[in-house]
Scaffold this motif. Structure first.
Motif, PDB file in Angstrom:
ATOM      1  N   ASN B  42     -18.921 -40.699  50.232  1.00 23.67           N
ATOM      2  CA  ASN B  42     -20.099 -40.376  49.337  1.00 23.67           C
ATOM      3  C   ASN B  42     -21.330 -39.837  50.422  1.00 23.67           C
ATOM      4  OD1 ASN B  42     -22.380 -40.303  47.262  1.00 23.67           O
ATOM      5  ND2 ASN B  42     -22.930 -42.593  48.058  1.00 23.67           N
ATOM      6  N   TYR B  43     -21.629 -38.764  50.303  1.00 24.77           N
ATOM      7  CA  TYR B  43     -22.913 -38.440  50.944  1.00 24.77           C
ATOM      8  C   TYR B  43     -24.141 -37.694  50.046  1.00 24.77           C
ATOM      9  CZ  TYR B  43     -20.785 -33.932  48.959  1.00 24.77           C
ATOM     10  OH  TYR B  43     -20.599 -32.890  48.015  1.00 24.77           O
ATOM     11  N   ASN B  44     -24.909 -37.306  50.698  1.00 27.82           N
ATOM     12  CA  ASN B  44     -26.331 -37.061  50.022  1.00 27.82           C
ATOM     13  C   ASN B  44     -26.602 -35.800  49.760  1.00 27.82           C
ATOM     14  OD1 ASN B  44     -28.916 -37.137  49.228  1.00 27.82           O
ATOM     15  ND2 ASN B  44     -29.973 -38.297  50.895  1.00 27.82           N
ATOM     16  N   ARG B  45     -26.150 -35.525  48.525  1.00 23.74           N
ATOM     17  CA  ARG B  45     -26.048 -34.283  47.970  1.00 23.74           C
ATOM     18  C   ARG B  45     -27.375 -33.499  48.129  1.00 23.74           C
ATOM     19  NH1 ARG B  45     -21.920 -32.760  45.145  1.00 23.74           N
ATOM     20  NH2 ARG B  45     -21.157 -35.112  44.890  1.00 23.74           N
ATOM     21  N   ASP B  65     -20.054 -44.636  54.940  1.00 21.53           N
ATOM     22  CA  ASP B  65     -19.159 -43.908  55.852  1.00 21.53           C
ATOM     23  C   ASP B  65     -17.803 -44.742  55.387  1.00 21.53           C
ATOM     24  OD1 ASP B  65     -19.453 -46.505  57.103  1.00 21.53           O
ATOM     25  OD2 ASP B  65     -20.131 -45.665  58.844  1.00 21.53           O
ATOM     26  N   TRP B  66     -16.643 -44.385  55.939  1.00 18.37           N
ATOM     27  CA  TRP B  66     -15.351 -44.681  55.640  1.00 18.37           C
ATOM     28  C   TRP B  66     -15.477 -46.424  55.976  1.00 18.37           C
ATOM     29  CZ3 TRP B  66     -12.641 -41.392  52.986  1.00 18.37           C
ATOM     30  CH2 TRP B  66     -12.812 -40.137  53.258  1.00 18.37           C
ATOM     31  N   ASN B  67     -15.815 -46.772  56.924  1.00 18.15           N
ATOM     32  CA  ASN B  67     -16.012 -48.246  56.927  1.00 18.15           C
ATOM     33  C   ASN B  67     -16.549 -49.078  56.109  1.00 18.15           C
ATOM     34  OD1 ASN B  67     -14.810 -48.552  59.625  1.00 18.15           O
ATOM     35  ND2 ASN B  67     -16.787 -47.687  60.655  1.00 18.15           N
ATOM     36  N   ASN B  72     -16.040 -53.556  52.424  1.00 19.20           N
ATOM     37  CA  ASN B  72     -16.559 -54.173  51.131  1.00 19.20           C
ATOM     38  C   ASN B  72     -14.994 -54.129  50.478  1.00 19.20           C
ATOM     39  OD1 ASN B  72     -19.516 -54.678  50.983  1.00 19.20           O
ATOM     40  ND2 ASN B  72     -19.440 -52.723  51.786  1.00 19.20           N
ATOM     41  N   GLY B  73     -14.180 -53.988  50.914  1.00 21.31           N
ATOM     42  CA  GLY B  73     -12.800 -54.201  50.249  1.00 21.31           C
ATOM     43  C   GLY B  73     -12.520 -53.305  49.045  1.00 21.31           C
ATOM     44  N   ILE B  74     -13.311 -52.207  49.283  1.00 21.34           N
ATOM     45  CA  ILE B  74     -13.152 -51.152  48.194  1.00 21.34           C
ATOM     46  C   ILE B  74     -11.839 -50.388  48.363  1.00 21.34           C
ATOM     47  CG2 ILE B  74     -14.215 -49.119  46.970  1.00 21.34           C
ATOM     48  CD1 ILE B  74     -16.975 -50.485  48.055  1.00 21.34           C
TER      49      ILE B  74
END
Ligand code: SRM
Ligand SMILES: Cc1cc2nc3c(=O)[nH]c(=O)nc-3n(C[C@H](O)[C@H](O)[C@H](O)COP(=O)(O)OP(=O)(O)OC[C@H]3O[C@@H](n4cnc5c(N)ncnc54)[C@H](O)[C@@H]3O)c2cc1C
Ligand code: SF4
Ligand code: FES
Lengths: 107, 804
Positions: B42-45, B65-67, B72-74
Motif C-alpha cells: 500500500n502506497y500513498n497515491r 511496507d512488506w514487513n 500483523n499476520g496478514i
C-alpha cells in the motif's frame, strides 16, 4: 544564410569585480556581463523574461543570477530560467585574450 | 475460539486504513487476507503528483511496507485480481485460481481513470494518472518526447501538467469549461490560478471539447470539436474517475454510481462492506482520502462489533499540490441569492479570499495565494459555526490555539494522512515532541500537502502551553540548509566564522554558492556578531543596499536624502531643486516618511547627484533606521507638551546607518493626538504631561498592527537610552527580514520588557550598539571618495555601434 560575427572588446578582466554584474551597451544591444566566482566571464541579455528586470543588478550566486525585480533565478551560462519559473534569455559568447574581454555578436 | 476470517479486495489507501483501525481495536482477533491488483504494497497515491514533480521518489511513498503485513499476520496477494465473489457461499475467487472463504468481506477497489469515449483513445501514448505504472509511463515518455497534452483542468490534470513541465515537456492543458478547477473554485480564484500557472509555463486551451485522438498506432495529436488540432506525443486523460465496480456488478452486489452502502458502510448483502472511492454513500461518491479514512474508521468499529457513530458524510476540502501555488477550497463555493460573502482581493500580493455565508453560518470558502486559514475555515464549516465566531477568532490573538482546543479528539487535523487531533496530542504527550517537524516524523501529520502545519503548531502550543514557544520552531534559513537562524548564529560565534562562503562550506550548505535568501541573511548575521572586524559583502546585498538607492521598475533609481525628523530649510530645498533641474529628475515627491524623493535618476548619475546634494543618505533603501517622523510639538502647537522635533532629530542622528534585520521606523508625537502616527511604528514615542510613552511593535504596512506600550519615562535622555537598548535587542535576536511587529509577538512583550527594564542589560546593549555605530560612515560619501567603488558599481560600458 550568411552570418557575420563581430567581436567587440568591452573590458579587461581586472575591471570586472567578481560576483557582480556590469551593464554593457553595444549599439542597440544591452548586455549583462558577469565575472563569476570561478573566474569565468559570462554575458546574457540584460532583460529578465519576466517583466524586464535589469539582470546586471541581480545578486550573483555561482552560475546563477537572481533578478532584482521579483527574484527569478537565471543561469548565466545557458540563459535558462530556473524552476519553478520558466523562460530563457539570450546568451552571448565571451572570449578572453590577454586579459581583454570580448563579446561575440551575430550581425 | 477461531479467528474471524476477513478478506479485503483492494490493497489501497481506504481498505488498508480500515484494516489498521481494526488492528488497533482488536489486535489478535482476525485472520486477514488482502488482494491487490497492483504489484506494490500500500502506497500513498496522493504523492504520485509529487513523484512526478520530482519532490519525492516512488520508494519514498510506501505507507505499509512488506514487513507490516508480515508482522500483523496478514496474507497478502499482490499482482492478483479478484474476479468473482460467491456471496452465498462467502468465497472469493482470483485470477490465479485461488479461492478464499470469508466471514466478512470488504470491497475497497477504488476507482479507474475515466477515459473519454472518443475515437483513438486506445493508441499508444494515451494514459490516465492513477497509479505508479502511469507515473512511470509519463516519466519514460518525457525522456523520449517533447509535447504533452493533458485533458482536464481539474486538480489531477493540473498536478500532472506541473509534473510534466518539471520533466521538461511542453504542456498543453485542455479543459471543457472556461475556468480551471471549476468544481472547486469560483471564477475569480480560477482566473488567478490560470495566470499563475501560465507564468509557470503551462499553456491552456479552455472551452475546448476534445473529439478525437489522432495518429497511427501512436498518438500524434488531438482534434477538437471546433476543428482545431494540436500536436502531442503523450496524452494524459485527467477528466475524472469512475468507481471500480465491475466486480460488484458481476457478483450481484447492488450498485448505483458506486457500491451502495448505508451509514455503517454495509451493502445490502450480509457480511459484505464497501469503503473508499468505490462506495456510494447517501448518493455521494468521494474522491479524496479524508472522507475515506472516516469511512474506514466507522467500518472498523462495525466489524469489531463496537457501538460507534454512523458515518454521515463529509464536507470536502481540496488543496492543489503544485509548488508555488496555494489554493484551498471547501464546502459550498458558488454564490446564490441566499448567500452573503466576506471577500478580499489583494492584487499586489496575489491573494484572494471568498467566504460564503448562509443564514449566518459559514458554508464554504475559497482561498488563493495565502491558504494558512484553510484548515481553520474547514473546521468552522464542519461545525456549522456562526460567522461571528469566525470574526471574533480572527480578531483574537490566541485564535489558533483556542480553536484547536475546542475541537473534539476525533477531529481530523491532517486530511491527507487521516491524523486526528487525538493522535497528535497523544504523540506530543507520550513522546515529548516539541516541534512541527517532530510531529510530522511521528504521526505523518502534514507530511503530504502540508496544509495543516499551522494547526499542528497550534496543537503544540495548546498541549505544551508555555513550554512551547513558536520561537523554538526551527525554520531553516532557506532551502540551501536545514539550519535555523539560531543554529547558524551559534556556529558563527563558536567557530569564529568570518565570511558568508565560510559559513556555507563549514556548515554544509547544499549549494556552495548560496541563494538570494541566505546570503543577505548571513551577511547581516556576521556583521551583527562581529561589527568591528566584519567586512560587509556588497555582492551579498540586494541591489538597493549595494547601490544605496532604490531601483525602479525601469532600471533607474530614486534618491532620498536625510531630512532629520522631517525638518528642512530653504538651503536644502534649494539644493534639491537645483539638482532636480540639472539632472532632469522626472519626479519629485514628498514621501509618506516626511521627506523628499527624487525619482528616475540614471545609475551613472547617482554619484554626481549625491555630490551636488551634499546631504547624507536617507537610507530609504536599507534594512536599517528609515525615518523618524515628528509632529511640530510644543514649539508651535497649542496642544504640544513636549519638544518632539528635537527628540526625533536626536534619535535619527543616533541610530542612523546601522543594519537591522528589517527596516525600522520611528515617530515622535508631542501629545496623544499623535499626529506623527507613533502608534504604528516599530518604535513610537508619545509625549504626555511631564513624560514620554514608548510604544513598540507597530506596523502600518502589509500587516497593520497597533503598537504596544512598552513603558513610560520622564526625560528625553531616558527615551534615547531605552530606544537604543530596544533597537540593539531587536538586532541581536530577530530573524533576518522579521519586522518588529512579528518579532514582538514571537518573543512576547513581557519578555522583551523584562530584558529592557534591567539597568545592566540596558547599559550593555547600548555599548554593543555604540560599538557597531562607531565604524559606519555615510555611504554616499564613501562611494564618492573611492574610485574603486565608483568604477566597480556605478560605471557601465558603452560601445557605440560599428566599433570593432
Ligand atoms: C517612497 C515611499 C512611498 C511614498 O511615495 O511616500 C515608499 C516606497 C516604497 N516602499 Fe514603502 N515607501 C514609503 C513609505 C512607507 C510607509 C509609511 C511610513 O514609513 O510612514 C509604509 C508603512 C509603514 C511601515 O512600514 O510600517 C511603507 C511600507 C512598505 C512595505 C511594507 C512593510 C511591512 O513590513 O509590511 C514595503 C515592502 C517591504 O519592505 O518588504 C515597502 C517597500 C517600498 C519600496 C521600497 C518597494 C520596493 O521594495 O522596491 C518602495 C520604493 C519605491 C521606489 O521605487 O522608490 N514599503 N512604506 C515612502 C518612503 C518613505 C521614506 O521617506 O523613506
Ligand atoms: C495523482 C493523484 C493525486 C491525488 N491527490 C489527492 C490529494 O491531494 N488529496 C486527497 O485527498 N486525495 C488525492 N487523491 C485521491 C486519493 O488518492 C484517492 O481518493 C484514494 O487513493 C482512494 O483510496 P481507495 O482505497 O478507495 O482506492 P485506491 O487507493 O485506488 O485503491 C484501490 C486498489 O484496489 C485495487 N483493486 C481494484 N480492483 C481489484 C480487484 N478486483 N482485486 C484486487 N485489487 C483490486 C486497485 O488496483 C488499487 O490498488 C489523488 C489521487 C491521485 C491519483
Ligand atoms: S510605493 Fe509602497 S505602496 Fe506604493 S506601490 Fe510601491 S510599495 Fe506599494
Ligand atoms: S522582472 Fe525579473 S523576476 Fe520579475
Amino acid at each position: 544564410m550568411e552570418k557575420t560575427l563581430q567581436r567587440i572588446k568591452v573590458a579587461t578582466v581586472s575591471e570586472l569585480p567578481k560576483d557582480l554584474g556590469k551593464t554593457v551597451r553595444v549599439g542597440s544591444h544591452e548586455i549583462a556581463l558577469f565575472h563569476l566566482v570561478n573566474g569565468k566571464i559570462r554575458a546574457i541579455e540584460n532583460r529578465c523574461p519576466h517583466k524586464g528586470g535589469v539582470l546586471a543588478e541581480g545578486m550573483v550566486s555561482g552560475e546563477h543570477v537572481f533578478c532584482p525585480m521579483h527574484d527569478w533565478k537565471i543561469n548565466v551560462c545557458d540563459g535558462e530560467v530556473q524552476k519553478p519559473d520558466r523562460g530563457c534569455v539570450n546568451t552571448f559568447k565571451v572570449e578572453i585574450e590577454n586579459e581583454d574581454v570580448y563579446i561575440v555578436l551575430d550581425k | 475460539m477461531s479467528k474471524q476470517k476477513i478478506v479485503l479486495i483492494g490493497n489501497g489507501m481506504a481498505g488498508v486504513r480500515c484494516i489498521e483501525e481494526m488492528l488497533k481495536i482488536q489486535p489478535n482477533h482476525f485472520e486477514i487476507t488482502i488482494f491487490g491488483s497492483e504489484p506494490h504494497p500500500n502506497y500513498n497515491r496522493i504523492l504520485l503528483s509529487k513523484v512526478l514533480q520530482g519532490d519525492t521518489t516512488i520508494d519514498d511513498i510506501t505507507l505499509n511496507d512488506w514487513n507490516w503485513y508480515e508482522e500483523n499476520g496478514i496474507q497478502l496477494y499482490t499482482g492478483e485480481t479478484v474476479t468473482h465473489i460467491d456471496t452465498a457461499k462467502q468465497v472469493v475467487y482470483s485470477d490465479k485460481d485461488r479461492e478464499v472463504r470469508y466471514d466478512q468481506l470488504i470491497l475497497a477497489t477504488g476507482s479507474l481513470p475515466f477515459i473519454l469515449p472518443i475515437p483513438g483513445v486506445d493508441k499508444e501514448g494515451v494514459t490516465g494518472f492513477r497509479d505508479i505504472q502511469d507515473c512511470e509511463k509519463m516519466m519514460e515518455y518525457s525522456n523520449k518526447y517533447k509535447k504533452a497534452a493533458v485533458i482536464g483542468g481539474g486538480l489531477l490534470g493540473l498536478e500532472a501538467a506541473r509534473g510534466l513541465l518539471d520533466l521538461g515537456m511542453e504542456v498543453d492543458v485542455i479543459h471543457l469549461s472556461d475556468y480551471l478547477m471549476d468544481r472547486q473554485l469560483d471564477s475569480a480564484a480560477s482566473k488567478l490560478l490560470q495566470k499563475e500557472l501560465e507564468g509557470q509555463g503551462m499553456n491552456f486551451l479552455l472551452g475546448k471539447n476534445t473529439q478525437e485522438v489522432i495518429g497511427n498506432t501512436h498518438v500524434e495529436g488531438l482534434r477538437f470539436s471546433d476543428g482545431e488540432e494540436i500536436k502531442a506525443d503523450l496524452v494524459v486523460m485527467a477528466v475524472g474517475i469512475k468507481p471500480h465496480i465491475q466486480l460488484a456488478i458481476d457478483s450481484e452486489i447492488p450498485v448505483n454510481r458506486g457500491i451502495i452502502v448505508n451509514d455503517y458502510m454495509e451493502t445490502n448483502i450480509p457480511n459484505v462492506y464497501a469503503v473508499g472511492e468505490c462506495a456510494e454513500h447517501r448518493g455521494v461518491v468521494y474522491g479524496l482520502v479524508a472522507p475515506l479514512y472516516e469511512q474506514g474508521k466507522v467500518l472498523a468499529k462495525r466489524i469489531c462489533g463496537i457501538e460507534g457513530d454512523p458515518y454521515e458524510g463529509t464536507v470536502l476540502s481540496t488543496q492543489l499540490k503544485v509548488s508555488g501555488v496555494d489554493v484551498f477550497s471547501a464546502g459550498e463555493i458558488f454564490e446564490s441569492e441566499q448567500t452573503k460573502t466576506i471577500k478580499s482581493f489583494n492584487d499586489w500580493e496575489g491573494t484572494y479570499k471568498n467566504i460564503l455565508i448562509q443564514d449566518g453560518k459559514i458554508i464554504g470558502a475559497v482561498l488563493f495565494g495565502d491558504t494558512k486559514e484553510g484548515n481553520k475555515l474547514l473546521s468552522f464549516i464542519n461545525k456549522r459555526a456562526d460567522v461571528t465566531e469566525y470574526l471574533e477568532a480572527e480578531k483574537g490573538e490566541e485564535a489558533g490555539a483556542s480553536l484547536v482546543a475546542t475541537m473534539p479528539n476525533e477531529e481530523i487535523i491532517c486530511g491527507c494522512n487521516g491524523v486526528t487531533k487525538g493522535d497528535i496530542v497523544q504523540a506530543i504527550e507520550s513522546q515529548g515532541l516539541t516541534s512541527v517537524e517532530e510531529v510530522k516524523g511521528c504521526t505523518s501529520a502534514s507530511r503530504s500537502c502540508g496544509g495543516c502545519k499551522s494547526l499542528v503548531a497550534d496543537l503544540l502550543e495548546c498541549t505544551l502551553g508555555d513550554a512551547f514557544s513558536k520561537s523554538n520552531q526551527k525554520e531553516p534559513i532557506c532551502s540551501c540548509t536545514t539550519l535555523s537562524r539560531d543554529d547558524v548564529i551559534a556556529e558563527i560565534r563558536e567557530k569564529n566564522l568570518t565570511h558568508t562562503r565560510e559559513v556555507m562550506s563549514v556548515l554544509g550548505w547544499t549549494t556552495s554558492e548560496g541563494c538570494s535568501k541566505c546570503r543577505p541573511a548571513l551577511n547581516y548575521y556576521l556583521g551583527m556578531v562581529n561589527p568591528l572586524e566584519y567586512k560587509d559583502e556588497r555582492e551579498s546585498r540586494y541591489v538597493n543596499e549595494r547601490l544605496h538607492a532604490n531601483i525602479q521598475k525601469d532600471g533607474t533609481f530614486s534618491v532620498v536624502p536625510r531630512m532629520y525628523g522631517g525638518v528642512t530649510n530653504p538651503d536644502q530645498l534649494r539644493k534639491i531643486a537645483d539638482v532636480a533641474d540639472k539632472y532632469n529628475v522626472p519626479l519629485l515627491k514628498v514621501t509618506g516618511g516626511q521627506r523628499i524623493d527624487m525619482f528616475g535618476v540614471k545609475k551613472e548619475d547617482l554619484p554626481k547627484v549625491w555630490a551636488d546634494l551634499d546631504m547624507p543618505s536617507g537610507y530609504a533603501y536599507g534594512k536599517t533606521l528609515r525615518t523618524v517622523k515628528t509632529c511640530v510639538g510644543e514649539s508651535f502647537c497649542r496642544f504640544g507638551t513636549q519638544d518632539s522635533m528635537s527628540l526625533g532629530i536626536a534619535l535619527e542622528k543616533k541610530l542612523e546607518r546601522v543594519g537591522t534585520p528589517h527596516k525600522f521606523k520611528m515617530a515622535v508625537s508631542a501629545c496623544p493626538r499623535n499626529c506623527a502616527e507613533s502608534g504604528i511604528k516599530d518604535l513610537g514615542v508619545v509625549g504626555v504631561d511631564g513624560a514620554w510613552e514608548i510604544y513598540v511593535g507597530g506596523n502600518g504596512g502589509t500587516h497593520l498592527r497597533a503598537a504596544d506600550l512598552l513603558c513610560k519615562v520622564k526625560t528625553s535622555d531616558e527615551v534615547i537610552e531605552i530606544t537604543g537598548a530596544y533597537f540593539q535587542y531587536y538586532r541581536e535576536t530577530a530573524v533576518y527580514l522579521e519586522r518588529t511587529s512579528v518579532w514582538v509577538e514571537r518573543m512576547g512583550l513581557d519578555s522583551i520588557r523584562a530584558v529592557i527594564e534591567d539597568k545592566q542589560n540596558r547599559i550593555e546593549l547600548n555599548q554593543r550598539l555604540d560599538e557597531a555605530l562607531s565604524v559606519l560612515q555615510d555611504p554616499w560619501k564613501e562611494a564618492l571618495n573611492s574610485d574603486r567603488i565608483l568604477k566597480d558599481l556605478y560605471q557601465s560600458v558603452k560601445v557605440p555601434a560599428g566599433v570593432k
